[in-house]
Write a protein that holds these residues in place. Structure first.
Motif, PDB file in Angstrom:
ATOM      1  N   LEU A 116      17.652  16.860 -30.577  1.00 46.24           N
ATOM      2  CA  LEU A 116      18.748  16.013 -30.119  1.00 46.24           C
ATOM      3  C   LEU A 116      18.630  15.726 -28.624  1.00 46.24           C
ATOM      4  N   ALA A 117      18.191  16.733 -27.871  1.00 45.82           N
ATOM      5  CA  ALA A 117      18.122  16.604 -26.415  1.00 45.82           C
ATOM      6  C   ALA A 117      16.803  16.024 -25.914  1.00 45.82           C
ATOM      7  N   THR A 118      15.783  15.975 -26.756  1.00 44.66           N
ATOM      8  CA  THR A 118      14.452  15.563 -26.293  1.00 44.66           C
ATOM      9  C   THR A 118      14.411  14.152 -25.718  1.00 44.66           C
ATOM     10  N   PRO A 119      14.967  13.124 -26.384  1.00 47.86           N
ATOM     11  CA  PRO A 119      14.917  11.772 -25.793  1.00 47.86           C
ATOM     12  C   PRO A 119      15.614  11.693 -24.439  1.00 47.86           C
ATOM     13  N   ALA A 120      16.742  12.398 -24.283  1.00 49.82           N
ATOM     14  CA  ALA A 120      17.451  12.391 -23.002  1.00 49.82           C
ATOM     15  C   ALA A 120      16.598  13.018 -21.908  1.00 49.82           C
ATOM     16  N   ALA A 121      15.905  14.107 -22.242  1.00 47.77           N
ATOM     17  CA  ALA A 121      15.046  14.769 -21.266  1.00 47.77           C
ATOM     18  C   ALA A 121      13.896  13.863 -20.840  1.00 47.77           C
ATOM     19  N   GLU A 122      13.275  13.176 -21.805  1.00 45.03           N
ATOM     20  CA  GLU A 122      12.176  12.269 -21.487  1.00 45.03           C
ATOM     21  C   GLU A 122      12.663  11.087 -20.668  1.00 45.03           C
ATOM     22  N   ALA A 123      13.826  10.536 -21.028  1.00 45.97           N
ATOM     23  CA  ALA A 123      14.361   9.385 -20.312  1.00 45.97           C
ATOM     24  C   ALA A 123      14.752   9.757 -18.888  1.00 45.97           C
ATOM     25  N   MET A 124      15.274  10.964 -18.697  1.00 49.73           N
ATOM     26  CA  MET A 124      15.677  11.391 -17.353  1.00 49.73           C
ATOM     27  C   MET A 124      14.486  11.425 -16.412  1.00 49.73           C
ATOM     28  N   MET A 125      13.325  11.818 -16.902  1.00 48.58           N
ATOM     29  CA  MET A 125      12.118  11.825 -16.073  1.00 48.58           C
ATOM     30  C   MET A 125      11.783  10.418 -15.596  1.00 48.58           C
ATOM     31  N   VAL A 126      12.023   9.437 -16.445  1.00 49.52           N
ATOM     32  CA  VAL A 126      11.736   8.053 -16.087  1.00 49.52           C
ATOM     33  C   VAL A 126      12.812   7.511 -15.153  1.00 49.52           C
ATOM     34  N   ASP A 127      14.084   7.881 -15.408  1.00 48.78           N
ATOM     35  CA  ASP A 127      15.203   7.358 -14.627  1.00 48.78           C
ATOM     36  C   ASP A 127      15.018   7.564 -13.135  1.00 48.78           C
ATOM     37  N   VAL A 128      14.546   8.750 -12.746  1.00 50.76           N
ATOM     38  CA  VAL A 128      14.517   9.094 -11.323  1.00 50.76           C
ATOM     39  C   VAL A 128      13.106   9.108 -10.741  1.00 50.76           C
TER      40      VAL A 128
END
Length: 423
Positions: A116-128
């Motif tokens: 459940l948390a994996t896409p958010a973790a991957e996206a956060m790396m891209v966000d910043v």
């Protein structure tokens, strides 16, 4: 740029991600073994398939929720769920209570929470991160992932028999610490689009349908699936071939000590060489590789990686196989950060976690193809399998060639629009 100059969220994510992957590599195979001991291999296979299917569903749900509610709440919820399920798993496999059905149910819930948390973790790396520092970010993250794999596999292998419940208890404690870190220090990074993201099952379905219609992303996914299909051969066709065909041989002599290795032993050596070289070389290679263009790193990396697997598919000479392991590892180190950065540059920021969730399918497709190759390998010679790997690598290069062109065109368009916006 150095690690200390990166956004604090990136540094925290790499550290937290290391712990999460270490726990996954250490415990997931052990839970499968535990189910096999309780219910037999056939039933354990079916139960594991159910866990994998539930994980895929949770991954897609997490991609939608992180776009609606933000990265941080989904990360906290997923990690809190992992903490609770690890603690209950320890209890269900303790001297006070031993339950097979609880082990399976909690294994499934733990996988769902993590995915459940994996896409958010991957996206956060891209966000910043930025297009300029993403190769560095993904190089460091790639090193962290492989270090976690190496350490986690060693700990799980040595301590399963006598300390399984203690391993699960330790996992619960570490998950609780990562939950506290995420809740206290990780900031929200979801981009502000100016409009509220639609909620509900229908909105989620429409969002993923839009991702599926993105022709550029489909090319990214297919190229990644081709690479995954080759990479996973070490656990499927190549493993079977070496076990059947590799003749027992002596690799080295030290005085009177001349240990002989068979197909299973050489398979372990090849995996160890790959993992150890990644951990040792990836950070040292950073300075050299940054002097090359993304195009050169990507093409050369995929080519060398593919050639290494082609050699693994046909050779029965120990040192040749080990040399190929070194070769393909260098290619892997060169190409992976560029591939990850290219993915980050090409997805829609407004639906970033949905894209990251869908991108996970490349590994599932790779597993399916690798499984089919075991059957195919029973009917065709090893040379044909080697040429098949070469074809997959060439197709991936051709797809990435078009994707590099798309990225260059988008960057040129952005540069043209920038002066007009500042006037």
């Amino acid at each position: 740029m150095r690690l200390g100059e990166l956004h604090p969220n990136i540094r925290l994510r790499i550290g937290v991600g290391f712990v999460q992957r270490l726990l996954a590599v250490m415990l997931m195979p052990l839970l499968v073994i535990r189910l096999s001991e309780l219910y037999g291999p056939a039933a354990a296979g079916a139960l594991t398939l159910a866990v994998a299917g539930a994980g895929i569903g949770a991954n897609f749900l997490g991609g939608h929720l992180a776009d609606v509610y933000g990265r941080r709440p989904v990360l906290v919820a997923g990690e809190l769920g992992a903490t609770l399920t690890f603690a209950l798993l320890a209890l269900a496999n303790s001297p006070w209570w031993s339950s097979g059905w609880a082990t399976f149910a909690l294994f499934l819930l733990n996988t769902c929470c993590s995915q459940l948390a994996t896409p958010a973790a991957e996206a956060m790396m891209v966000d910043v991160s930025t297009p300029e520092n993403r190769p560095l970010v993904y190089t460091i993250n790639y090193w962290s992932v492989n270090l976690a794999f190496t350490v986690g596999a060693l700990i799980g292998g040595f301590f399963y028999e006598a300390h399984f419940a203690r391993l699960l208890t330790g996992a619960a404690v570490l998950s609780a610490l990562t939950t506290a870190v995420i809740g206290r220090w990780l900031s929200e990074t979801a981009p502000q689009t100016g409009k509220e993201t639609a909620r509900g099952v229908g909105a989620m379905a429409r969002g993923y349908l839009a991702v599926a219609r993105d022709t550029v992303f489909r090319r990214v996914l297919i190229a990644a699936a081709l690479i995954s299909a080759v990479e996973m051969q070490i656990g499927y066709y190549i493993a079977v071939r070496l076990a059947d065909e590799f003749p027992t041989q002596v690799l080295a002599r030290v005085g009177s000590w001349a240990p002989a290795v068979d197909g299973t032993a050489i398979l372990g050596i090849l995996r160890a060489v790959n993992a150890a070289l990644v951990v040792v070389l990836v950070l040292f290679a950073k300075g050299l590789l940054t002097r090359l263009s993304d195009r050169a790193r990507l093409y050369a990396g995929i080519t060398v990686f593919t050639v290494g697997y082609m050699v693994w598919a046909v050779s029965n000479t120990g040192w040749v196989l080990i040399a190929a392991a070194v070769l393909l590892t260098v290619g892997e180190i060169a190409a992976v950060p560029v591939r990850q950065a290219l993915l980050a540059d090409l997805v829609d920021p407004a639906a970033r976690t949905k894209y990251m969730a869908a991108y996970v399918l490349n590994a599932r497709v790779g597993l399916l193809v690798a499984s089919l190759c075991v059957t195919l390998g029973a009917f065709v010679p090893a040379l044909a399998m080697s040429l098949l790997y070469g074809t997959a690598g060439l197709a991936a290069i051709l797809l990435y060639r078009t994707l590099l062109r798309v990225r260059a065109e988008r960057r040129a368009a952005e540069q043209k629009q920038a002066p007009a916006q500042t006037v």
